[in-house]
Each structure stands twice: as C-alpha cells, then as structure tokens.
Scaffold this motif. Structure first.
Motif, PDB file in Angstrom:
ATOM      1  N   GLY A  33       0.812  -1.219   0.000  1.00 58.07           N
ATOM      2  CA  GLY A  33       0.000   0.000   0.000  1.00 58.07           C
ATOM      3  C   GLY A  33       0.840   1.262   0.000  1.00 58.07           C
ATOM      4  O   GLY A  33       0.561   2.213  -0.734  1.00 58.07           O
ATOM      5  N   VAL A  34       1.898   1.266   0.811  1.00 55.14           N
ATOM      6  CA  VAL A  34       2.785   2.437   0.862  1.00 55.14           C
ATOM      7  C   VAL A  34       3.493   2.636  -0.472  1.00 55.14           C
ATOM      8  O   VAL A  34       3.567   3.751  -0.992  1.00 55.14           O
ATOM      9  CB  VAL A  34       3.813   2.295   2.019  1.00 55.14           C
ATOM     10  CG1 VAL A  34       4.917   3.314   1.906  1.00 55.14           C
ATOM     11  CG2 VAL A  34       3.105   2.414   3.363  1.00 55.14           C
ATOM     12  N   VAL A  35       4.009   1.549  -1.047  1.00 56.42           N
ATOM     13  CA  VAL A  35       4.716   1.656  -2.327  1.00 56.42           C
ATOM     14  C   VAL A  35       3.777   2.132  -3.426  1.00 56.42           C
ATOM     15  O   VAL A  35       4.125   3.028  -4.200  1.00 56.42           O
ATOM     16  CB  VAL A  35       5.387   0.312  -2.705  1.00 56.42           C
ATOM     17  CG1 VAL A  35       5.838   0.305  -4.147  1.00 56.42           C
ATOM     18  CG2 VAL A  35       6.563   0.051  -1.788  1.00 56.42           C
ATOM     19  N   CYS A  36       2.574   1.561  -3.495  1.00 57.54           N
ATOM     20  CA  CYS A  36       1.612   2.001  -4.514  1.00 57.54           C
ATOM     21  C   CYS A  36       1.231   3.469  -4.312  1.00 57.54           C
ATOM     22  O   CYS A  36       1.125   4.228  -5.279  1.00 57.54           O
ATOM     23  CB  CYS A  36       0.364   1.121  -4.490  1.00 57.54           C
ATOM     24  SG  CYS A  36       0.620  -0.514  -5.178  1.00 57.54           S
ATOM     25  N   LEU A  58       1.125  -4.316  -9.847  1.00 59.12           N
ATOM     26  CA  LEU A  58       2.236  -5.233 -10.084  1.00 59.12           C
ATOM     27  C   LEU A  58       3.536  -4.668  -9.510  1.00 59.12           C
ATOM     28  O   LEU A  58       4.335  -5.383  -8.917  1.00 59.12           O
ATOM     29  CB  LEU A  58       2.385  -5.507 -11.583  1.00 59.12           C
ATOM     30  CG  LEU A  58       3.456  -6.498 -11.993  1.00 59.12           C
ATOM     31  CD1 LEU A  58       3.154  -7.874 -11.406  1.00 59.12           C
ATOM     32  CD2 LEU A  58       3.560  -6.568 -13.506  1.00 59.12           C
ATOM     33  N   TRP A  59       3.731  -3.381  -9.656  1.00 62.85           N
ATOM     34  CA  TRP A  59       4.907  -2.697  -9.103  1.00 62.85           C
ATOM     35  C   TRP A  59       4.943  -2.868  -7.584  1.00 62.85           C
ATOM     36  O   TRP A  59       5.980  -3.155  -6.987  1.00 62.85           O
ATOM     37  CB  TRP A  59       4.837  -1.226  -9.491  1.00 62.85           C
ATOM     38  CG  TRP A  59       5.951  -0.361  -9.039  1.00 62.85           C
ATOM     39  CD1 TRP A  59       6.035   0.314  -7.849  1.00 62.85           C
ATOM     40  CD2 TRP A  59       7.148  -0.050  -9.752  1.00 62.85           C
ATOM     41  NE1 TRP A  59       7.194   1.020  -7.794  1.00 62.85           N
ATOM     42  CE2 TRP A  59       7.902   0.819  -8.951  1.00 62.85           C
ATOM     43  CE3 TRP A  59       7.648  -0.418 -10.992  1.00 62.85           C
ATOM     44  CZ2 TRP A  59       9.127   1.334  -9.342  1.00 62.85           C
ATOM     45  CZ3 TRP A  59       8.873   0.104 -11.379  1.00 62.85           C
ATOM     46  CH2 TRP A  59       9.596   0.959 -10.563  1.00 62.85           C
ATOM     47  N   GLY A  60       3.803  -2.670  -6.932  1.00 65.63           N
ATOM     48  CA  GLY A  60       3.738  -2.798  -5.473  1.00 65.63           C
ATOM     49  C   GLY A  60       3.986  -4.218  -4.993  1.00 65.63           C
ATOM     50  O   GLY A  60       4.740  -4.442  -4.044  1.00 65.63           O
ATOM     51  N   THR A  61       3.374  -5.211  -5.642  1.00 64.67           N
ATOM     52  CA  THR A  61       3.570  -6.589  -5.210  1.00 64.67           C
ATOM     53  C   THR A  61       4.994  -7.069  -5.487  1.00 64.67           C
ATOM     54  O   THR A  61       5.554  -7.831  -4.710  1.00 64.67           O
ATOM     55  CB  THR A  61       2.567  -7.543  -5.893  1.00 64.67           C
ATOM     56  OG1 THR A  61       2.667  -7.406  -7.307  1.00 64.67           O
ATOM     57  CG2 THR A  61       1.151  -7.252  -5.446  1.00 64.67           C
ATOM     58  N   THR A  62       5.586  -6.599  -6.572  1.00 68.72           N
ATOM     59  CA  THR A  62       6.970  -6.968  -6.870  1.00 68.72           C
ATOM     60  C   THR A  62       7.925  -6.361  -5.851  1.00 68.72           C
ATOM     61  O   THR A  62       8.896  -7.001  -5.446  1.00 68.72           O
ATOM     62  CB  THR A  62       7.356  -6.517  -8.296  1.00 68.72           C
ATOM     63  OG1 THR A  62       6.451  -7.111  -9.217  1.00 68.72           O
ATOM     64  CG2 THR A  62       8.768  -6.923  -8.646  1.00 68.72           C
ATOM     65  N   SER A  63       7.641  -5.145  -5.405  1.00 70.71           N
ATOM     66  CA  SER A  63       8.502  -4.531  -4.385  1.00 70.71           C
ATOM     67  C   SER A  63       8.452  -5.316  -3.075  1.00 70.71           C
ATOM     68  O   SER A  63       9.451  -5.427  -2.380  1.00 70.71           O
ATOM     69  CB  SER A  63       8.105  -3.073  -4.156  1.00 70.71           C
ATOM     70  OG  SER A  63       6.884  -2.996  -3.454  1.00 70.71           O
ATOM     71  N   VAL A  64       7.294  -5.867  -2.763  1.00 70.71           N
ATOM     72  CA  VAL A  64       7.178  -6.704  -1.562  1.00 70.71           C
ATOM     73  C   VAL A  64       8.066  -7.940  -1.703  1.00 70.71           C
ATOM     74  O   VAL A  64       8.818  -8.293  -0.793  1.00 70.71           O
ATOM     75  CB  VAL A  64       5.706  -7.116  -1.311  1.00 70.71           C
ATOM     76  CG1 VAL A  64       5.618  -8.172  -0.231  1.00 70.71           C
ATOM     77  CG2 VAL A  64       4.874  -5.915  -0.933  1.00 70.71           C
TER      78      VAL A  64
END
Length: 131
Positions: A33-36, A58-64
């Motif tokens: 959530g923070v990354v998105c 996808l960007w947020g889940t990949t960062s996780v």
C-alpha cells in the motif's frame, strides 16, 4: 503421504507459525500500500503505468517480493538451522523444529498468502499487466 501432510499442517497450526504468518501478511500488505501510494505521488514508475492501473499493483507486489521475504526468512531459517545443529548434531536432518524455523516458515507462509490474495483480488488488472 496425505496423512503425513495433514499432521504437518496440524503441527504448524498448533505451534507458533500462525502469529508470524499474520504479521508477515500485514507487513506485506502495508508495504504494498505504501509503495503504490508513494509511486503514485512521486511518479517512480514509467509513464505508461498511468494508462495501465494493473502495472501499479504489479509494481507494489513486486517490491514486496524483493524487499521483505528475501531477508527475513533466510535470517530466521539460518538461526533455526544453527540451533538445530547444536541440539541434534551435525549429521541429522530429522528432529523437532524450533522457534526460529517455525518463525521462518510462518513468515514465508504469510507472504505467500499475501501474494495469493493479491492475485485473487486483483486478478484481471494483474493478468493484463503481466501480458
């Protein structure tokens, strides 16, 4: 095989793997959530992501996947293996688990539950983004 799997599942749920799994799921969701949110405000991602909302998810889940489990899980697994080696001896692979191994397992399961939940909840945007 089935009964061994079920007894392993019962052992996992009976021990202290559920707490780390819940913590892991929560941390992963918060991080995503923070990354998105930050990438939307600061425009960290490419311009084409504006047109495709699935790319942002996808960007947020990949960062996780790149930031949290690769560091926490091996750390606790290593501690657990060292403790196991001290108590059971160097040449054995079978024995009782310890807190650190269960924590690593629980944290890993929490991340996998988060990733699966994201794929289920955002199925269409993520499927489109992965093409």
């Amino acid at each position: 095989f089935f009964f061994d799997t079920m007894s392993l599942l019962g052992d996992v749920l009976a021990h202290d793997s559920v707490g780390p799994a819940a913590v892991s799921f929560s941390i992963c969701a918060l991080w995503c959530g923070v990354v998105c949110g930050l990438t939307g405000l600061l425009n960290f991602y490419p311009e084409r992501y504006q047109e495709e909302p699935g790319k942002k998810i996808l960007w947020g889940t990949t960062s996780v996947a790149m930031a949290i489990p690769p560091f926490i899980v091996p750390y606790y697994a290593y501690l657990g293996l060292m403790e196991f080696q001290e108590t059971q001896g160097q040449l054995t692979m079978v024995g009782p688990s310890n807190y650190n191994l269960r924590f690593a397992l629980g944290f890993s399961l929490g991340y996998m539950a988060f990733d699966t939940a994201m794929m289920v909840v955002f199925y269409k945007p993520l499927r489109k983004a992965l093409k």
